[in-house]
Structures are given as C-alpha cells and as structure tokens.
Motif scaffolding. Sequence first.
Motif, PDB file in Angstrom:
ATOM      1  N   GLU A   1       2.933  -0.801   2.674  1.00  0.00           N
ATOM      2  CA  GLU A   1       4.117  -0.152   2.106  1.00  0.00           C
ATOM      3  C   GLU A   1       4.123  -0.195   0.576  1.00  0.00           C
ATOM      4  O   GLU A   1       4.985   0.422  -0.052  1.00  0.00           O
ATOM      5  CB  GLU A   1       5.390  -0.789   2.675  1.00  0.00           C
ATOM      6  N   LEU A   2       3.193  -0.903  -0.015  1.00  0.00           N
ATOM      7  CA  LEU A   2       3.090  -0.882  -1.480  1.00  0.00           C
ATOM      8  C   LEU A   2       2.602   0.484  -1.947  1.00  0.00           C
ATOM      9  O   LEU A   2       1.903   1.194  -1.220  1.00  0.00           O
ATOM     10  CB  LEU A   2       2.103  -1.957  -1.950  1.00  0.00           C
ATOM     11  N   ALA A   3       2.969   0.858  -3.177  1.00  0.00           N
ATOM     12  CA  ALA A   3       2.460   2.094  -3.778  1.00  0.00           C
ATOM     13  C   ALA A   3       1.015   1.858  -4.233  1.00  0.00           C
ATOM     14  O   ALA A   3       0.546   0.720  -4.274  1.00  0.00           O
ATOM     15  CB  ALA A   3       3.350   2.516  -4.945  1.00  0.00           C
ATOM     16  N   GLN A   4       0.330   2.957  -4.571  1.00  0.00           N
ATOM     17  CA  GLN A   4      -1.094   2.856  -4.925  1.00  0.00           C
ATOM     18  C   GLN A   4      -1.309   1.945  -6.134  1.00  0.00           C
ATOM     19  O   GLN A   4      -2.231   1.120  -6.135  1.00  0.00           O
ATOM     20  CB  GLN A   4      -1.656   4.256  -5.198  1.00  0.00           C
ATOM     21  N   ASP A   5      -0.472   2.083  -7.173  1.00  0.00           N
ATOM     22  CA  ASP A   5      -0.670   1.265  -8.379  1.00  0.00           C
ATOM     23  C   ASP A   5      -0.415  -0.221  -8.093  1.00  0.00           C
ATOM     24  O   ASP A   5      -1.072  -1.091  -8.679  1.00  0.00           O
ATOM     25  CB  ASP A   5       0.193   1.767  -9.551  1.00  0.00           C
ATOM     26  N   GLU A   6       0.510  -0.511  -7.186  1.00  0.00           N
ATOM     27  CA  GLU A   6       0.783  -1.911  -6.828  1.00  0.00           C
ATOM     28  C   GLU A   6      -0.394  -2.522  -6.053  1.00  0.00           C
ATOM     29  O   GLU A   6      -0.793  -3.659  -6.312  1.00  0.00           O
ATOM     30  CB  GLU A   6       2.046  -1.992  -5.970  1.00  0.00           C
ATOM     31  N   ARG A   7      -0.963  -1.747  -5.112  1.00  0.00           N
ATOM     32  CA  ARG A   7      -2.118  -2.256  -4.360  1.00  0.00           C
ATOM     33  C   ARG A   7      -3.336  -2.439  -5.270  1.00  0.00           C
ATOM     34  O   ARG A   7      -4.027  -3.442  -5.206  1.00  0.00           O
ATOM     35  CB  ARG A   7      -2.426  -1.340  -3.174  1.00  0.00           C
TER      36      ARG A   7
END
Lengths: 182, 182
Positions: B98-104
């Motif tokens: 559920e994290l966004a791409q930049d967070e992952r």
Amino acid sequence: MHDRFAFAGGEAGKWEILSLRAIRGRGLEPVRSLTVHPVADNLAMPPAVWVLTGAMSNLRYTTRNEVTGLRAKQEPLGRPGARLAALIPIKKSKAWWELAQDERRAIFEEQSHHTAIGLDYLPSIGRQLYHARDLGEPFDFLTWFEFSPEHASAFDDLLSRLRATPEWAFVEREVDIRLRLT
Amino acid sequence: MHDRFAFAGGEAGKWEILSLRAIRGRGLEPVRSLTVHPVADNLAMPPAVWVLTGAMSNLRYTTRNEVTGLRAKQEPLGRPGARLAALIPIKKSKAWWELAQDERRAIFEEQSHHTAIGLDYLPSIGRQLYHARDLGEPFDFLTWFEFSPEHASAFDDLLSRLRATPEWAFVEREVDIRLRLT
C-alpha cells in the motif's frame, strides 16, 4: 492481495460493445458483448471468443503526493449514472521495458504528465488499471474507464491528450473498446 | 518479453535440496529435489509436491546508474563452478504494497541499500529475480542465487545483511532453500 479479473468478449454479457477499434497494431475479433468476472483457479470460464486477464496490483510510478491528490478527487467504480465504459488494452515496446525505473518514471510523469492528465478528469472519468504483462498475456495493461453519457466527450479529450504524449511513442499495440451497460 | 518459470519441488530433479527452512511464517513441505523449467500454456507440468511460479520482469526500483553498476560486475547464471544455489521465496505485507512508489524506493535503497548490498557480492553470487505476486501465487518474489562452494559463506553474509535492513520489516513470509547440482 492481488485480484485477477477476466474480460471475456462473446455473444452475451452485461456490457454491450458499441465499437471495437485497433488504434495501433493488431485489433481483436469483433464481438457483441463483454463480461467482467473475477478469476479463480477452481472456477470454469464462461464461453467466450476472447478472454483478456489482468491483475489489480500495486502502484508502479505514483508518489505519495500524487496518491493523496488522486484519492481526494476519485470516486468508486459502479456509480449508478456511469452507464458507459471503455476497455483499452495496451502493449508497450521492448524498448520501454528495458528502461530503468527512473527513466520510465521521467517519461511517464515529468514528460507526459500521465497522472496529472488523469486527475483533470476526476471524478467524472472513473478508472481502474489491471496489469497483464507478467501473466503472459498479449497486452501489458488493461485499463477500464466508467463514465456517464454527459462525460463521453471529456473521455475522448482525455484519450487524445494521453495519445499525444512522449509515453505513447512506446505503445506498440492499442485497442479501444467502447461499451454500454445493457 | 516476460518469461515465466516453474520451480517444482519433488522426488527427483536436477537440484538436490540440502536444506529447506522457514525463516518467517509458514514453510514449504520438505522434498528431495527441485526442477526449474519454463512455463508454457500447452506444456504439461511434471509431477511435483509443490510448484512455485514466477515471471522474469522489468526492474521496479533500479535506476539507470544502478543498472550500469550491476551490469559492469555481473556474470550470467549457469557458470560451470556454480554448483550451489539457493531459492528464497518471499511474501511482503499489505502495508508494503500500500506504500506509494517513492516510499517503497526510499525503504528499498536509500534506507536498506538493497541494490548496493547485492553489488558487493558480484560477480561471485549470481542472482535472478522472479515476480510472482500478480500471478496469484503464495509468494510475491522468488529469488534464485547461484555460487561456487568457496562463496557459500559470502552468500550467508549477503542474506544476514539484507535480513537486518528496514525493508525486511515488511517481509511476512520467507523460506530459505539451499541446493546442490546433482
């Protein structure tokens, strides 16, 4: 949780096919109707002329700020007025898939404004992306759009803007299927 | 092109299983051997106790600079001296997906140095990632490693370093399967 869905083109179904056009590359066999149903390993598929399968998956390019912007404007699919839909299967080129993540992100958003363009049409044009490439499918993505008849021309605008982007230079097959709830 | 492969655990196969351990969550049924073969819709699967399937796919986090660094050091799989292998199936949590791409990306590389750690062990420890999540598989990733017996302890170091990263807090199931070419 991933969720796989099958888009089955055939002689009967919930969605009547208004048009089916090859935009780039090979099209799909013309059919009268489309049925959308979840895929489960123990469920038999109904008879169909063709079946495209895709999985709801995680976001691949969207940043947290963009997610927040999208969620503030978007509404769920299946709204009562949304009697029109479109299914747009797309396959991108080998050159696209050989790009590194930062290169694909730059083309997708900083150069092509893919997310920003979609945001301009929320909440009118509902949208759900299904990933198909890793499933061994003929297309990489199946995008499903839902909207009411009053927003049909806005939907055409959305597609025109996306198809004019640098990202679309990497699209080697695209089919445009328009549907109406029966 | 995506390429799907099946990792079939059973009574006979090219790779003898030296150990099969559950690192986190549920393990897999013990078997004697593993066979790796391409998946094609028209090919029957050989008999197996369990089969894990994954697809070679595009890079999800790696930047062009990182790709260049990796390619400069890596060698192909199947080297004559590489008689040992490991298969590490992993499933990450809902919170991760559920994290966004930049967070992952930030957790994966800026905080956990996943690519940089792997680079430290090239070319000794060969590696191929298979994506499984969108296929409706029990694991999200299957990673295959190949190395010669002299690098077995370096491989253990590599795993220890990865398992100590912030990224691994999101791993909810992990199995560690060690193999030897028969």
